[in-house]
Write a protein that holds these residues in place. Structure first.
Motif, PDB file in Angstrom:
ATOM      1  N   THR A  88      53.920  32.739  40.873  1.00 53.08           N
ATOM      2  CA  THR A  88      53.601  34.126  40.322  1.00 53.08           C
ATOM      3  C   THR A  88      51.866  34.082  40.335  1.00 53.08           C
ATOM      4  OG1 THR A  88      53.735  35.509  38.188  1.00 53.08           O
ATOM      5  CG2 THR A  88      53.503  33.040  37.971  1.00 53.08           C
ATOM      6  N   PHE A  89      51.307  32.964  40.256  1.00 56.95           N
ATOM      7  CA  PHE A  89      49.762  33.066  40.175  1.00 56.95           C
ATOM      8  C   PHE A  89      49.189  33.022  41.712  1.00 56.95           C
ATOM      9  CE2 PHE A  89      50.785  30.484  36.306  1.00 56.95           C
ATOM     10  CZ  PHE A  89      50.572  31.449  35.507  1.00 56.95           C
ATOM     11  N   TYR A  90      49.603  32.056  42.595  1.00 57.18           N
ATOM     12  CA  TYR A  90      49.098  31.839  43.678  1.00 57.18           C
ATOM     13  C   TYR A  90      49.232  32.667  44.819  1.00 57.18           C
ATOM     14  CZ  TYR A  90      48.542  27.409  41.081  1.00 57.18           C
ATOM     15  OH  TYR A  90      48.265  26.583  40.257  1.00 57.18           O
ATOM     16  N   VAL A  91      50.524  33.342  44.830  1.00 57.56           N
ATOM     17  CA  VAL A  91      50.728  34.418  45.954  1.00 57.56           C
ATOM     18  C   VAL A  91      49.893  35.605  45.487  1.00 57.56           C
ATOM     19  CG1 VAL A  91      52.447  35.768  46.799  1.00 57.56           C
ATOM     20  CG2 VAL A  91      53.010  33.332  46.295  1.00 57.56           C
ATOM     21  N   LYS A  92      49.896  36.037  44.253  1.00 64.92           N
ATOM     22  CA  LYS A  92      49.142  37.282  43.843  1.00 64.92           C
ATOM     23  C   LYS A  92      47.725  37.084  44.005  1.00 64.92           C
ATOM     24  CE  LYS A  92      51.460  37.676  40.079  1.00 64.92           C
ATOM     25  NZ  LYS A  92      51.916  38.319  38.787  1.00 64.92           N
ATOM     26  N   ASP A  93      47.258  35.868  43.667  1.00 65.36           N
ATOM     27  CA  ASP A  93      45.901  35.471  44.060  1.00 65.36           C
ATOM     28  C   ASP A  93      45.390  35.523  45.308  1.00 65.36           C
ATOM     29  OD1 ASP A  93      45.365  35.345  41.258  1.00 65.36           O
ATOM     30  OD2 ASP A  93      45.267  32.969  41.194  1.00 65.36           O
ATOM     31  N   ALA A  94      46.380  35.129  46.172  1.00 67.98           N
ATOM     32  CA  ALA A  94      45.819  35.035  47.630  1.00 67.98           C
ATOM     33  C   ALA A  94      46.068  36.587  48.242  1.00 67.98           C
ATOM     34  CB  ALA A  94      47.224  34.158  48.412  1.00 67.98           C
ATOM     35  N   TRP A  95      46.977  37.444  47.736  1.00 69.42           N
ATOM     36  CA  TRP A  95      46.855  38.719  48.128  1.00 69.42           C
ATOM     37  C   TRP A  95      45.639  39.514  47.734  1.00 69.42           C
ATOM     38  CZ3 TRP A  95      48.577  41.469  51.543  1.00 69.42           C
ATOM     39  CH2 TRP A  95      48.652  42.880  51.626  1.00 69.42           C
ATOM     40  N   ASN A  99      42.526  40.887  49.905  1.00 74.33           N
ATOM     41  CA  ASN A  99      42.030  42.385  49.787  1.00 74.33           C
ATOM     42  C   ASN A  99      40.806  42.592  49.115  1.00 74.33           C
ATOM     43  OD1 ASN A  99      44.464  44.447  50.484  1.00 74.33           O
ATOM     44  ND2 ASN A  99      45.462  42.490  49.611  1.00 74.33           N
ATOM     45  N   LEU A 100      40.240  41.681  48.204  1.00 74.17           N
ATOM     46  CA  LEU A 100      39.008  42.078  47.471  1.00 74.17           C
ATOM     47  C   LEU A 100      37.940  40.910  47.996  1.00 74.17           C
ATOM     48  CD1 LEU A 100      40.577  42.438  43.926  1.00 74.17           C
ATOM     49  CD2 LEU A 100      40.007  44.087  45.788  1.00 74.17           C
ATOM     50  N   GLY A 101      38.267  39.683  48.188  1.00 75.75           N
ATOM     51  CA  GLY A 101      37.413  38.741  48.463  1.00 75.75           C
ATOM     52  C   GLY A 101      37.441  37.691  47.460  1.00 75.75           C
ATOM     53  N   TYR A 102      38.170  38.014  46.392  1.00 80.34           N
ATOM     54  CA  TYR A 102      38.064  37.163  45.208  1.00 80.34           C
ATOM     55  C   TYR A 102      39.278  37.686  44.454  1.00 80.34           C
ATOM     56  CZ  TYR A 102      36.859  41.870  42.999  1.00 80.34           C
ATOM     57  OH  TYR A 102      36.755  43.205  42.424  1.00 80.34           O
ATOM     58  N   THR A 335      30.495  38.995  47.024  1.00 78.54           N
ATOM     59  CA  THR A 335      31.174  40.154  46.246  1.00 78.54           C
ATOM     60  C   THR A 335      30.602  40.150  44.825  1.00 78.54           C
ATOM     61  OG1 THR A 335      33.123  38.862  45.484  1.00 78.54           O
ATOM     62  CG2 THR A 335      33.283  40.232  47.571  1.00 78.54           C
ATOM     63  N   LYS A 336      30.983  41.189  44.136  1.00 78.62           N
ATOM     64  CA  LYS A 336      30.393  41.352  42.699  1.00 78.62           C
ATOM     65  C   LYS A 336      31.483  41.229  41.704  1.00 78.62           C
ATOM     66  CE  LYS A 336      25.710  41.783  43.549  1.00 78.62           C
ATOM     67  NZ  LYS A 336      25.033  40.632  42.697  1.00 78.62           N
ATOM     68  N   GLY A 337      32.816  41.280  42.071  1.00 81.52           N
ATOM     69  CA  GLY A 337      33.944  41.453  41.089  1.00 81.52           C
ATOM     70  C   GLY A 337      34.570  40.452  40.432  1.00 81.52           C
ATOM     71  N   GLY A 338      34.216  39.214  41.255  1.00 81.04           N
ATOM     72  CA  GLY A 338      34.909  37.936  40.620  1.00 81.04           C
ATOM     73  C   GLY A 338      34.681  37.625  39.054  1.00 81.04           C
ATOM     74  N   TYR A 339      35.397  36.916  38.632  1.00 80.89           N
ATOM     75  CA  TYR A 339      35.460  36.750  37.212  1.00 80.89           C
ATOM     76  C   TYR A 339      34.295  35.620  36.988  1.00 80.89           C
ATOM     77  CZ  TYR A 339      37.407  35.720  32.616  1.00 80.89           C
ATOM     78  OH  TYR A 339      37.613  35.916  31.352  1.00 80.89           O
ATOM     79  N   PHE A 340      33.409  36.076  35.911  1.00 82.53           N
ATOM     80  CA  PHE A 340      32.198  35.593  35.513  1.00 82.53           C
ATOM     81  C   PHE A 340      31.173  35.687  36.799  1.00 82.53           C
ATOM     82  CE2 PHE A 340      34.060  32.357  32.474  1.00 82.53           C
ATOM     83  CZ  PHE A 340      33.674  33.065  31.253  1.00 82.53           C
ATOM     84  N   ARG A 341      31.223  36.630  37.659  1.00 88.66           N
ATOM     85  CA  ARG A 341      30.267  36.585  38.728  1.00 88.66           C
ATOM     86  C   ARG A 341      28.952  37.171  38.376  1.00 88.66           C
ATOM     87  NH1 ARG A 341      26.746  36.890  41.595  1.00 88.66           N
ATOM     88  NH2 ARG A 341      26.693  37.453  43.960  1.00 88.66           N
ATOM     89  N   ASN A 342      28.925  37.869  37.367  1.00 84.95           N
ATOM     90  CA  ASN A 342      27.598  38.435  36.770  1.00 84.95           C
ATOM     91  C   ASN A 342      27.366  38.034  35.440  1.00 84.95           C
ATOM     92  OD1 ASN A 342      27.714  40.346  39.124  1.00 84.95           O
ATOM     93  ND2 ASN A 342      29.504  41.277  38.062  1.00 84.95           N
ATOM     94  N   PHE A 343      27.959  36.981  35.053  1.00 83.04           N
ATOM     95  CA  PHE A 343      27.523  36.407  33.734  1.00 83.04           C
ATOM     96  C   PHE A 343      26.163  36.247  33.482  1.00 83.04           C
ATOM     97  CE2 PHE A 343      26.782  32.312  31.224  1.00 83.04           C
ATOM     98  CZ  PHE A 343      27.587  32.664  30.139  1.00 83.04           C
ATOM     99  N   ALA A 344      25.328  35.577  34.175  1.00 84.82           N
ATOM    100  CA  ALA A 344      23.817  35.549  34.000  1.00 84.82           C
ATOM    101  C   ALA A 344      23.159  36.655  33.962  1.00 84.82           C
ATOM    102  CB  ALA A 344      23.462  34.452  35.119  1.00 84.82           C
ATOM    103  N   ASP A 345      23.745  37.760  34.465  1.00 84.92           N
ATOM    104  CA  ASP A 345      22.963  39.008  34.387  1.00 84.92           C
ATOM    105  C   ASP A 345      23.159  39.713  33.106  1.00 84.92           C
ATOM    106  OD1 ASP A 345      22.552  38.690  37.327  1.00 84.92           O
ATOM    107  OD2 ASP A 345      24.461  40.013  37.824  1.00 84.92           O
ATOM    108  N   THR A 346      24.078  39.151  32.329  1.00 85.52           N
ATOM    109  CA  THR A 346      23.948  39.897  30.907  1.00 85.52           C
ATOM    110  C   THR A 346      23.105  39.230  30.054  1.00 85.52           C
ATOM    111  OG1 THR A 346      26.491  40.053  31.048  1.00 85.52           O
ATOM    112  CG2 THR A 346      25.638  39.942  28.898  1.00 85.52           C
ATOM    113  N   PRO A 347      22.492  40.136  29.357  1.00 85.87           N
ATOM    114  CA  PRO A 347      21.063  39.649  28.516  1.00 85.87           C
ATOM    115  C   PRO A 347      21.605  38.499  27.547  1.00 85.87           C
ATOM    116  CG  PRO A 347      21.250  42.077  28.567  1.00 85.87           C
ATOM    117  CD  PRO A 347      22.711  41.434  29.331  1.00 85.87           C
ATOM    118  N   GLY A 348      20.764  37.458  27.390  1.00 87.25           N
ATOM    119  CA  GLY A 348      21.017  36.445  26.540  1.00 87.25           C
ATOM    120  C   GLY A 348      21.665  35.230  27.269  1.00 87.25           C
ATOM    121  N   ASN A 349      22.489  35.455  28.409  1.00 86.16           N
ATOM    122  CA  ASN A 349      23.237  34.443  29.133  1.00 86.16           C
ATOM    123  C   ASN A 349      22.393  33.693  30.182  1.00 86.16           C
ATOM    124  OD1 ASN A 349      25.521  35.060  27.739  1.00 86.16           O
ATOM    125  ND2 ASN A 349      26.398  36.275  29.251  1.00 86.16           N
TER     126      ASN A 349
END
Length: 554
Positions: A88-95, A99-102, A335-349
């Protein structure tokens, strides 16, 4: 003295048998001639004299067990026709990777729609994942070929890997034991074992870790031989030049060690448990180097290994492993959509001060890795199939991946009640015998210090012992697939000892062959008995209950 073994392989008469590592018997007394070998040995020897027979056997045995593995893994691969356990995790993650690169996120309760063929419900929002991407990219290859609506596409990649692993184990076993017979037995046992079958028919990540670490193990085996040859050549040149051998050489050209670094890095890019193999075999390589230098008479063999060869071994393995691991995250970086991909861009991080120059993408990546580490180490949520690793060698709590009960008349059930279930339990006779062999190998290493035994046990050290440190977290019996090849190699080593050699006494040889034949017969018989519950076949409920040998198997 040169002679041929039962496979037609050349052997050199030494104190230790090349084929199995068994001590050869002392020469019989001049006043007593003991009969040796059996009629089967004599027939086999005559058979191998036929032109082309040796080559046919050399490849025929390995190919036969590989084809057997293919049949057991590919037939009905698409059943069950629903996501099983962590699929349920790995097949859907692979798909979503495809499609998205992440890894994208899915709505709650998306499995029902996914099983029905609606695979478009994912969003572009990044999903938190606890494992690196490489294994999911490999699953994605099957989805790319067959489509995400086809359950065969979910599992074909792990099935192919499981089949190739059988052939690879045969090649490694033959390199270790110099016997096509023992190598074929090793591959055959791996081919018919239920744990290996289930893990090859389910789209989880662990089969990918297993094959990358097994490939790395094979590379270390080849490096061991190659580095010994280069050491001998260096010593010969020094002797010809009349120069001392002091600390020994610094050997840079070790392509198989480079390969091992890449392969263990790839294993780590599937699951972090691959890191233990990288660390264990880097240390193993240094120990082997030190022992080789001592055997060659190098005075400062320990200092030379640590000071001269140690840094080189590090440079040949660790940077390549790290580069391989980072390469697996390419999709996340570009890409830009991965989890935590833009974490450091948030002010204070973002980091300030001395590390402020580090690119935000790299800072975000390190934050993500730290978070994943914390999750993996501290994951202790209750699960009915969580299995303490101290019980893995005894099969105390195998993992049930799938179960559906059916009353009479439903789903084609013609009995009072039926069941379809998939349980990743190993062949009990094979597994328990391999566990017994493992403990014997520990004794044998202490007693005889045989390098083959040490190498096999190092595979167990890397694949099993680290899990004992995490016995309080949620982990499962099926993780054991990573060290199953070394369990089988250990068992086959002992089988070789029991079989003996063709020039053993007829009584000893006959008894050993009979014992091994009986053992293999019951292993095959038990695999046939368990095969329906490894592959989700519909069986009568009573038949299913006959497989509950221990309380933890329910």
């Amino acid at each position: 003295m040169t002679r041929l073994d039962a496979d037609g392989n050349a052997e050199v008469g030494t104190a230790v048998g090349v084929a199995t590592g068994t001590p050869t018997a002392t020469a019989p007394s001049a006043n007593r001639v003991e009969p040796s070998g059996t009629r089967l040995d004599a027939w086999w020897g005559r058979l191998l004299t036929i032109p082309g027979a040796q080559r046919f056997w050399y490849w025929g045995g390995p190919i036969a067990v590989t084809l057997l593995a293919a049949v057991l893994r590919l037939v009905r691969l698409g059943d069950p026709r629903s996501l099983v356990f962590d699929e349920t995790f790995y097949v859907k993650d692979a798909w979503t990777l495809l499609n998205l690169g992440y890894e994208g996120s899915w709505p709650d309760n998306a499995d029902r729609a996914f099983n029905a063929g609606d695979v478009s419900a994912f969003t572009t929002s990044g999903s938190y994942v606890a494992h690196p991407p490489l294994g999911k990219w490999m699953i994605a290859l099957g989805l790319r070929v067959f489509g995400a609506q086809d359950t065969v596409g979910w599992r074909i990649s792990t099935a192919i890997v499981g089949i190739l692993a059988v052939f690879l184990l045969v090649i490694i076993a033959r390199a270790l034991f110099h016997s096509t017979l023992l190598a074929t037995i090793a591959g055959g046992l791996f081919a018919i074992d239920g744990h290996a079958i289930v893990m090859s028919r389910t789209a989880l990540l662990d089969n990918f870790v297993m094959i990358f670490t097994l490939l790395g193990f094979g590379a270390i085996l080849l490096d061991r031989s190659q580095s010994a040859t280069r050491l001998s050549l260096w010593l010969a040149r020094r002797a010809d030049a009349g120069r001392g051998i002091d600390w020994g050489p610094a050997i840079w050209w070790r392509p198989w060690l480079l390969s091992a670094g890449i392969l263990f890095g790839a294993a780590s890019a599937v699951k972090w448990s691959g890191l233990y193999f990288l660390a264990a075999f880097a240390v193993y390589s240094l120990v082997v180097d030190a022992l080789a230098r001592r055997a060659a008479g190098i005075p400062f063999f320990i200092t030379g290994t640590i000071v001269k060869q140690g840094p080189i071994t590090f440079l040949l393995t660790i940077p390549l492993a790290l580069a391989t691991y980072l390469a697996s995250w390419t999709g996340w970086f570009v890409t830009k959509g991965g989890y935590f991909r833009n974490f450091a861009d948030t002010p204070g991080n973002a980091a300030t001060g001395v590390f402020s120059w580090v690119p935000h993408s790299v800072q975000s990546f390190f934050h993500y890795q730290s978070s994943v580490y914390d999750f993996n180490v501290n994951e202790n949520s209750a699960h009915p199939y969580s299995a303490n690793p101290f019980g893995w060698l005894f099969l105390l709590r195998p993992t049930a991946f799938y179960y559906v009960g059916q009353p009479e008349g439903q789903g084609g059930c013609s009995y009072a009640s039926c069941a379809q279930y998939v349980t990743s339990i190993a062949n009990p006779i094979l597994w328990w015998a391999a566990t017994a062999a493992l403990f014997y190998l520990v004794y044998r290493l202490v007693r005889y210090r045989e390098w083959r035994v040490g190498l096999i046990l190092m595979g167990m050290v890397a694949g099993y012992l680290p899990w004992l440190l995490y016995s309080n977290r949620t982990i499962f019996q099926f993780y054991a697939i990573i060290f199953e090849p070394y369990l089988i190699l250990g068992l086959v080593f002992v089988i070789g000892l029991i079989l003996g050699r063709p020039d053993d006494s007829t009584y000893r040889r006959t008894r050993g062959m009979a014992l091994v034949a009986v053992f293999l017969f019951f292993v095959v018989l038990l695999s046939a008995f368990f095969y329906p519950v490894w592959t989700g076949m519909q069986v009568p409920e009573l038949f299913a209950r006959l497989h509950y040998w221990l309380p933890g198997w329910r």
